[in-house]
Write an enzyme that holds these catalytic residues in place. Sequence first.
Site, PDB file in Angstrom:
ATOM      1  CB  THR B 151      -0.900  -0.008   1.305  1.00 27.58           C
ATOM      2  OG1 THR B 151      -0.358  -0.193   2.462  1.00 27.58           O
ATOM      3  CG2 THR B 151      -1.963  -1.251   1.119  1.00 27.58           C
ATOM      4  CE  LYS B 178       0.683  -3.653   3.261  1.00 24.33           C
ATOM      5  NZ  LYS B 178      -0.189  -2.608   4.056  1.00 24.33           N
ATOM      6  CB  THR B 189       2.574  -6.046  13.546  1.00 22.89           C
ATOM      7  OG1 THR B 189       2.262  -6.414  14.825  1.00 22.89           O
ATOM      8  CG2 THR B 189       2.067  -4.603  12.912  1.00 22.89           C
ATOM      9  CD  GLU B 272       2.259   5.549   6.001  1.00 25.03           C
ATOM     10  OE1 GLU B 272       1.539   4.835   5.398  1.00 25.03           O
ATOM     11  OE2 GLU B 272       1.824   6.357   6.875  1.00 25.03           O
ATOM     12  CG  ASN B 395      -0.527   8.393   8.269  1.00 26.68           C
ATOM     13  OD1 ASN B 395      -1.259   7.423   7.907  1.00 26.68           O
ATOM     14  ND2 ASN B 395       0.775   8.172   8.334  1.00 26.68           N
ATOM     15  CB  THR B 400      -9.993  13.267   2.061  1.00 23.47           C
ATOM     16  OG1 THR B 400      -8.926  13.735   2.493  1.00 23.47           O
ATOM     17  CG2 THR B 400     -10.792  12.741   2.851  1.00 23.47           C
TER      18      THR B 400
END
Lengths: 400, 400
Positions: B151, B178, B189, B272, B395, B400
Amino acid sequence: MSDAAPLEIPSGFRASGVKAGIKPSGSPDLAVIVADSTCSAAGAFTTNRVAAAPVRWDRAIVPSEAIRAIVINAGNANAATGAEGFENARRTAEVAAERLGCQAEHVLVASTGVIGHQLPMDRVEAGVIAAIDAATDDPSGFHAASAAILTTDSRPKVVSLRRKTETGKTIRLLGLAKGAAMIGPRMATMLGFLVTDARVQMGTLQGILSEAVEETFNCISVEGHTSTNDSVLMLSGARGELPLRGADLTLFAGMVREACESLSRMIPDDGEGATHLITVEVRGCRDRDQARQVARAVADSPLVKTAIHGADPNWGRIVSAAGYSGVMFDESELSLDLDGVPLYRDGAPVAFDAAAVSDRIKNNREVTITLTLKQGDASIRFWTCDLTAEYVRLNADYTT
Amino acid sequence: MSDAAPLEIPSGFRASGVKAGIKPSGSPDLAVIVADSTCSAAGAFTTNRVAAAPVRWDRAIVPSEAIRAIVINAGNANAATGAEGFENARRTAEVAAERLGCQAEHVLVASTGVIGHQLPMDRVEAGVIAAIDAATDDPSGFHAASAAILTTDSRPKVVSLRRKTETGKTIRLLGLAKGAAMIGPRMATMLGFLVTDARVQMGTLQGILSEAVEETFNCISVEGHTSTNDSVLMLSGARGELPLRGADLTLFAGMVREACESLSRMIPDDGEGATHLITVEVRGCRDRDQARQVARAVADSPLVKTAIHGADPNWGRIVSAAGYSGVMFDESELSLDLDGVPLYRDGAPVAFDAAAVSDRIKNNREVTITLTLKQGDASIRFWTCDLTAEYVRLNADYTT
């Protein structure tokens, strides 16, 4: 402040804030609150196993009927400082006691700032004496104290209440607080100070404070990191009145609850880098602890906090945080509303206008997340703030 | 990958990754791993109460001796999707089973992506069929699968091991994973997939996997948010060999541990926005759970993570995080080293060259925090990453 009214100073108390030279910035960094005569005192403290020296000092003393003063310094937490740190906390109390003509055990101390450095005791001692000499019952003294206890806060946090009891007494309650980071909700989070001219016996005072703290200071977080120094201290009745009783005591307990809630909401509202104050309401739980456990998981999730920052109604992050809170429930028992808009009902998504909800978050500083379970009648409200790039910037270079 | 060697594909397995049209980006988003004949299978899953539909499907099936395939989609988590979501997970397995000539219960499924949206089943069904038809035992098939399960990951996460046993068998073990966010450490996890040509009986396989996961996938975090979809699935022996025994089994268990550790470290390393991979070692504990509890509190503290990002040896944040972990200890039992430099010994600060330690953090991607208690011999290693403004940016606008 909770409203624009001027401060009402409870009779029998004086305060001041001075520049002792503890903060490298040269800003005010030492405050005292002094009672004319011995007070009842109650306290609530961090549960961190690495408790700061002033916390260990105070914890051994409160509740008490014989407190004369609180000395608070900012710029240095006196935490993780070993035996030398504890001796410095004791010596701080002793210097104040000598100036006031009482014993060291009649003085409470509190510290906030960087962890792991010894207090510069020459400056602290001179500052304590200067602050006691400067203490005044004028509102300016309490304003000065409220400023001197701050670290990364952007503004002072003060609440002032006055109520008339049915028996005709006037009760004044004044509260000060500080805190903008290292705010985790596992005890009385941050520093808070309450003084009142109502006389309440120490055991009763401790009970009222502990109960209020459970639903206020213990229901806030900024990033969930429980500090070593968190303390809420309360002094009651510096003028030797008779203790409050009956309905007057109930009214007083309500005032304490209101003051604690006002102060504790101010902390995440001033959270480092925050652009939103988030209220997490959790309903339908078996008991308050369970409700708080769910609320805390949601409030401490960086994914929830960044979603609110981005005005993103990404509700999956909220229900999944509830899911890992450790509270046992079935997904089909869970519902979620955001600012009153239903997003998730009984374990299944609800169609909603994502753009409208996003606009609503974007255009308001306050957001309310409501999670409802089906296990009982207990509920809680928990306050936190969003997580922003500014928080990261502020905390990537705080000591160096 | 753990090293630069080419992938060694365990015999009896094929894989592929295709573009099913689930991700709005049009990137590959559906992968399959297919076994030539029935395999032993083991799994470890999220403990989140809001478990995704594919987790609920798999959890009812493994351990098993009769697995033929795993279907994985990215771009949609199929979590918090109610009864319709579960039916979609079952239907995904059924479509694969029809193509393979087996039963739905012989197919495991896994999903990752946004929570709360129903899978676009027309695309999923077409994708499953295309992926099964494209599956190949060439390394290209596994590379394609490793890419299709991502992702927000910046790179695929693959490990390939080959060992010769004392009895002359060759064991190949290939792992894919991933995960770059919503990484919390309360179970297996993220998504991880392991396939091996060694045949291990399902109960033994489950035991080996569970033990390895405890010290690897359960010892990582990015931001501590436990996902609804976390799953590690392992398939063993697609060619009908005799099960491993004795020393061969011990060697195999070591390979599983090594593969899980390699994959799990890759996740926070690709966290991230991360600029540092942080290893938190906790020693001197009564048991492994206690050590992990301390490590997790440190690894999940935004204040610790931002300090490392800022190359700031602000060790007070580390010891105070240990202090609120919930593990009982006395401050005087606690010591801290950072990259081998002593900062705190037995509850008191140690003088150190802060500039040198800061430079060391700044100039290395990896940092090791070592906390030592005095309660026993248990220890653990836990991996996380720093918290950066880039994480917040990523994040604040994911859906959106």
